[in-house]
Design an enzyme around this catalytic site. Structure first.
Site, PDB file in Angstrom:
ATOM      1  N   HIS A   1       0.828  -1.213   0.000  1.00 28.45           N
ATOM      2  CA  HIS A   1       0.000   0.000   0.000  1.00 28.45           C
ATOM      3  C   HIS A   1       0.857   1.256   0.000  1.00 28.45           C
ATOM      4  CE1 HIS A   1       0.936   0.626   4.239  1.00 28.45           C
ATOM      5  NE2 HIS A   1       0.377  -0.536   4.581  1.00 28.45           N
TER       6      HIS A   1
ATOM      7  N   CYS B   1       3.126  -4.949   6.566  1.00 28.26           N
ATOM      8  CA  CYS B   1       2.901  -4.684   5.148  1.00 28.26           C
ATOM      9  C   CYS B   1       4.132  -4.098   4.472  1.00 28.26           C
ATOM     10  CB  CYS B   1       1.734  -3.720   4.968  1.00 28.26           C
ATOM     11  SG  CYS B   1       0.177  -4.313   5.676  1.00 28.26           S
TER      12      CYS B   1
END
Length: 423
Positions: free
Chosen positions: A145, A153
């Site tokens: 992202h 992430c």
């Protein structure tokens, strides 16, 4: 009051990292076209925007690669992007909340693309896969992202994730049913494997390397299955011998590096890392957000990179050597043999150097150690900057009268020494 509100907002963002609650509905940023420069790069490499893609990520190097299948049917590297933030340590993700970025082979389908992400744009990596679930690994919502915050992430910044998202969107829109996402602890080189050979995860990493080798040889998406707690790779019969040969060559290179003295190490991260291109910028971030990078998580742990811990051959940490001053302080009194006091050494220096030395102040080490200075003037088998000439043993030489055999103190903890801090 305002400070408390800001702190609470920061905490909410930190806890929400890598989770998508569709707070940005109505945005059209997921429709932004692929940048013209990247389109031109595709053209020079014989690729088009509709060709299938494959993604590879490396935690230690903090890099993410986009590969595209060209007109020859083989994948080739299109572009490498720096990772702004990943969290945790090297090694697979095991449970919800451990801040670990997964390692393994995953698939990203159109349903996993999120145009309404909290973090600009994102896609779900597909963790946990079949192998993860068979091994009891838990957790989810592991994304690639935007922004620069990670809780398991790959955070790529808004600008880079917009380009990555557009490339993936076009490939999936042209009919690719899902693209493979390969996540590694580091690039699977012989040097990295030699350095990390004593890590508890080395067996798992060697299993990942089997898939990496298959891709490097075939330049095609690796067919993956899970069984017996490991990945099983379906390699076509024509390529299998070449893959095996590559693996054997790398194992031989690892053995040669170890034989030459390559030391085993362990990398200890405060909480993940960032690509070197971001390190200076993040070191200057004073709050929890930056105008260009967005929200930034745990900046205090990424200014200097990981701590490299040396290991012995049993995998235990090697104690660090004590500082020089402490080493001197730990020395005991050693009687100086009477014969040594009768030795004489003549030092010849250039006249200019002698004149300069006469005008200089007392050398630093003499100020620091006082009577211990004689330790630094004894003869040595190593060459010194000054010309050292041993006086011949002859009756014509005047020898200083013998002194009493008095214990000579090298240095003691009781001696107060002031040393300026090195900056």
């Amino acid at each position: 009051m305002m400070k408390r509100i800001a702190l609470a907002a920061s905490l909410v963002l930190a806890l929400a990292a890598c989770q998508d609650d569709n707070l940005s509905r109505g945005s059209t940023r997921h429709l932004v076209p692929i940048p013209s420069a990247t389109m031109a790069l595709m053209s020079t490499k014989g690729m088009s925007k509709d060709d299938p893609i494959l993604v590879r990520a490396y935690k230690k190097e903090s890099e993410l690669e986009i590969w595209k299948r060209g007109s020859n049917g083989k994948y080739a590297l299109l572009k490498t992007y720096p990772v702004c933030r990943w969290s945790g340590q090297l090694g697979p993700k095991n449970r919800e909340g451990d801040r670990q970025v997964p390692e393994g082979f995953y698939t990203v389908t159109p349903a996993q693309m999120n145009p309404n992400s909290n973090f600009y744009l994102s896609f779900d990596t597909g963790y946990p896969n079949v192998l993860d679930r068979s091994m009891g690994r838990s957790g989810g919502d592991i994304m690639v992202h935007g922004s620069c915050s990670s809780r398991g992430c790959f955070a790529m910044t808004d600008q880079n994730v917009a380009e990555i998202y557009a490339i993936a969107r076009e490939a999936l829109g042209a009919g690719q049913r899902g693209f493979q996402f390969q996540s590694y602890p580091f690039r699977m080189t012989a040097e990295n494997l030699a350095k990390h050979r004593l890590d508890p995860n080395i067996a798992f990493w060697k299993n990942l390397k089997e898939g990496a080798d298959a891709f490097e040889v075939t330049k095609d998406e690796v067919q993956v299955a899970a069984g017996r707690g490991r990945y099983e790779f379906n390699i076509d019969p024509d390529s299998a011998p070449v893959v095996a040969q590559r693996r054997a060559q790398d194992e031989q290179e690892v053995a040669e590096l170890v034989a030459k003295g390559e030391k085993p190490v362990k990398l200890v991260y405060h909480d993940g890392d960032t690509h070197e291109s971001f390190r200076t910028a993040l070191a200057n971030v004073t709050g929890v957000s930056d105008t260009k990078l967005g929200y930034v998580s745990r900046t205090e742990g990424i200014s200097s990179g990981p701590r490299v811990v040396a290991l012995n051959e049993t995998g235990k940490e090697v104690p660090e050597a004590p500082p020089t001053a402490l080493a001197f302080a730990s020395m005991k009194e050693v009687p100086v043999p009477q014969a040594e006091t009768r030795m004489a050494v003549t030092r010849q220096t250039a006249p200019v150097a002698a004149a300069a030395a006469a005008s200089e102040e007392t050398p630093f080490y003499k100020k620091m150690f006082g009577g211990v200075a004689d330790l630094f003037s004894t003869s040595s088998s190593q060459p010194v900057t000054e010309t050292v000439q041993a006086a011949p043993v002859a009756p014509a030489i005047k020898v200083a009268p013998a002194t009493k055999n008095v214990p000579q103190k090298r240095a003691e903890a009781a001696v107060s020494v002031k040393v300026a801090n090195a900056n």
